[in-house]
Design a protein around this motif. Sequence first.
Motif, mmCIF file in Angstrom:
data_model
loop_
_atom_site.group_PDB
_atom_site.id
_atom_site.type_symbol
_atom_site.label_atom_id
_atom_site.label_comp_id
_atom_site.label_asym_id
_atom_site.label_seq_id
_atom_site.Cartn_x
_atom_site.Cartn_y
_atom_site.Cartn_z
ATOM 1 N N UNK A 1 -6.152 1.886 1.024
ATOM 2 C CA UNK A 1 -5.190 2.459 0.079
ATOM 3 C C UNK A 1 -5.888 3.339 -0.946
ATOM 4 N N UNK A 2 -7.054 2.890 -1.415
ATOM 5 C CA UNK A 2 -7.828 3.688 -2.360
ATOM 6 C C UNK A 2 -8.259 4.998 -1.728
ATOM 7 N N UNK A 3 -8.706 4.916 -0.492
ATOM 8 C CA UNK A 3 -9.153 6.123 0.205
ATOM 9 C C UNK A 3 -7.992 7.080 0.432
ATOM 10 N N UNK A 4 -6.818 6.552 0.745
ATOM 11 C CA UNK A 4 -5.657 7.415 0.940
ATOM 12 C C UNK A 4 -5.320 8.160 -0.345
ATOM 13 N N UNK B 1 3.767 6.243 1.491
ATOM 14 C CA UNK B 1 3.417 6.398 0.084
ATOM 15 C C UNK B 1 2.005 5.895 -0.185
ATOM 16 N N UNK B 2 1.082 6.787 -0.552
ATOM 17 C CA UNK B 2 -0.278 6.341 -0.861
ATOM 18 C C UNK B 2 -0.348 5.511 -2.134
ATOM 19 N N UNK B 3 0.719 5.518 -2.925
ATOM 20 C CA UNK B 3 0.754 4.742 -4.173
ATOM 21 C C UNK B 3 1.239 3.318 -3.967
ATOM 22 N N UNK B 4 1.730 3.012 -2.784
ATOM 23 C CA UNK B 4 2.292 1.699 -2.499
ATOM 24 C C UNK B 4 1.358 0.963 -1.544
ATOM 25 N N UNK B 5 0.684 -0.059 -2.043
ATOM 26 C CA UNK B 5 -0.262 -0.790 -1.202
ATOM 27 C C UNK B 5 0.404 -1.486 -0.024
#
Length: 231
Positions: A20-23, A203-207
């Motif tokens: 998720x961080x990388x995205x 959504x890259x903000x949603x884990x």
Amino acid sequence: MTTTDETVHDSPAADVIDISTRWRELDARFGKARKRAGDDDPALLVDRGSALVLTAPHGTKHYRAGAMKAADLHTGSLTLLAGEVAQVSAVVSAGARAEWDTWDERDDAFARHLRDLREPARMLIDIHGMGDHHGPDFCLGTGPRPGPLEQLAVEALRAELDNFEVAVDAPFDARPHYTVTSLAQRHLGLAGLQIEVAARWRSPRDDATAPAVTALSRALTTVEERLREAA
């Protein structure tokens, strides 16, 4: 019109950080590339010398069949992420502002990168985004002229994504003349497949999206391995 390109290089820490961080990092990078585009039609290229090449034509507002369309949100950064995890090549449009109707008249950086593909490239998988109202988590479009490699990829993806609802050719079959899948099958001598990803997984903000993105990326690794074996 001036056309610009950008080659994206992998982060050396990509294999040890949270997906998720990388995205989010790649989404920020894609946003910066889009802002630098101005009035040009740039494309981001990551060449890993793979048999499978991922594409994302709709990460920004774009022309399709002669009309301006809204972006398939986050498909640009998702494709960069999936390519990085699966260790396959990727071509991502960061502009596509020039009007076009057929591939014969399209001559931006994205289209040129695809036309310039050489061995070992054997297959394009084109990443799109669909609304949640369509139902499935993923839809695989086999295009106008599917063959053995398309069948191989569909079987591999359905097996690896068995925890998700995967549809084939409904609601999207990738047959229209303007799709990348059609370009691959009709004009480039390559296999082609389209993957529509539901909005709930983009959504890259949603884990909570990480399981689907991870599963898709690993499934693409399997497709790459099968393509190599089939060579």
